[in-house]
Structures are given as C-alpha cells and as structure tokens.
Design a protein around this motif. Structure first.
Motif, PDB file in Angstrom:
ATOM      1  N   SER A  85      -8.005   2.916   8.705  1.00  0.00           N
ATOM      2  CA  SER A  85      -6.525   2.627   8.389  1.00  0.00           C
ATOM      3  C   SER A  85      -5.655   1.618   9.076  1.00  0.00           C
ATOM      4  O   SER A  85      -5.888   1.363  10.145  1.00  0.00           O
ATOM      5  N   SER A 115       0.828  -1.231   0.009  1.00  0.00           N
ATOM      6  CA  SER A 115       0.003   0.032   0.103  1.00  0.00           C
ATOM      7  C   SER A 115       0.892   1.271   0.060  1.00  0.00           C
ATOM      8  O   SER A 115       1.942   1.120   0.430  1.00  0.00           O
ATOM      9  N   ARG A 116       0.248   2.253  -0.279  1.00  0.00           N
ATOM     10  CA  ARG A 116       1.148   3.796  -0.613  1.00  0.00           C
ATOM     11  C   ARG A 116       1.378   3.955   0.671  1.00  0.00           C
ATOM     12  O   ARG A 116       0.619   4.197   1.677  1.00  0.00           O
ATOM     13  N   PHE A 123      -2.881   1.603   4.629  1.00  0.00           N
ATOM     14  CA  PHE A 123      -3.851   0.550   3.882  1.00  0.00           C
ATOM     15  C   PHE A 123      -5.144   1.460   4.336  1.00  0.00           C
ATOM     16  O   PHE A 123      -5.647   1.187   5.593  1.00  0.00           O
TER      17      PHE A 123
END
Length: 179
Positions: free
Chosen positions: A46, A11-12, A16
C-alpha cells in the motif's frame, strides 16, 4: 509503477492498494552478471498518502535463476522482500537517506524495486546435487571437500595419546609450577 500524487490522494482513506506484476528480467540481467533469468516481480502493499509525503509499504515476491557456485547448473531461488520506503516532495525533507524525492509530484516505484532486488541477490547459491557431499567433483590427484570434511580429517590426523600415559602430560606442567 508510476502514479501522480493527485491520483493517489483520490484513494479511499489516503491508502492506495498495490497489486502489480512487473517484468524486470532485462534490467536484472544487465545489472547483475549472475542472473540468468527471473520471473516477473509481484509487487503488493500500500501507499499511505500524507500532505507532503507518501509512505510505501511493499512486498516483492518472485524467483531468480542463478548459477550454482560449484556446478554452474541453474538454481531456482525464490525471494520475498518487504520494504518501507518514503517519498517526499521537497529536497529539504531529504534529511534521511532512505527518503526518495518525487519528481513532478509523481511517485515512481520502479527504481526502488530494482534497487531492492539487486541488493538482495545472493552472492552464491548451491544446487541440490552440489550440497550432496558424495557428488563433489574430484580428479586424479585432487578432490573438492567441504569444510566439515576437512575438519573431520584434521581431527583424525591428530596424534592419539595413549590413555595409560595421559597422566605424564600433566607431570611437567605441575613440576614447572612448583619451581
């Protein structure tokens, strides 16, 4: 709501984003006698991925249907629960009781969400009709009263002191002090 650690690491920025809807009605009914029905749980938040742990910042929203404590009619009780949970890879890192152990490098939020929901179910709820003091149940020789009604009746039953004789009550106290 289960993710592999390798999937989360992709994930960035190591964050996530969560936006899931889970139906836990059967679980809630099986584990809490008062839950008559429940809406699907909307889970948002998140997962922050670090080297050996994952921090979950979650918010749960939904609605329970519980029985009224006085009348037993269905009461719709909305909830919004926020929580911070941490998942760790090794048992040595479980120093804090609020940490959860990842099994096979997998983060499983479902048991955590189930636990959070069970803990937050109110012990008793009241319907709008039950909160109306005039609608309280009563029989021929009995009547259900609220605590406020009972205290008011007890205050009214207290003997009233005639204002002309109020000074005599202090007379004996002053007389005993001077002896």
């Amino acid at each position: 709501m289960k993710w592999a650690l390798s999937q989360l690491k992709k994930s960035r920025d190591g964050i996530f984003q969560l936006d899931e809807t889970v139906n836990l009605t059967e679980f809630l009914q099986a584990n809490h006698q008062d839950v008559r029905d429940a809406s699907p749980v909307h889970v948002t938040g998140s997962l922050d991925v670090a080297a050996n742990q994952v921090a979950a910042h979650i918010k749960l929203t939904g609605e329970w249907i519980l029985p009224c404590a006085r009348t037993l009619v269905d009461v719709h009780v909305p909830y919004e629960i926020t929580a911070e949970e941490t998942f760790v890879k090794t048992e040595e890192a479980l120093a804090d009781e609020s940490f959860h152990l990842m099994e096979k490098d997998t983060v499983d939020l479902t048991p955590v969400v189930e636990e959070l929901l069970l803990v937050e179910i109110p012990m008793q709820v009241f319907s709008e009709e039950a909160l109306d003091d005039t609608a309280l149940p009563k029989g021929e020789e009995w009547a259900l009263k609220t605590e406020e009604q009972l205290l008011k009746e007890q205050a009214e039953k207290q003997p009233k002191v005639d204002p002309r004789l109020a000074g005599l009550a202090d007379f004996f106290d002053k007389n005993q002090e001077s002896e």
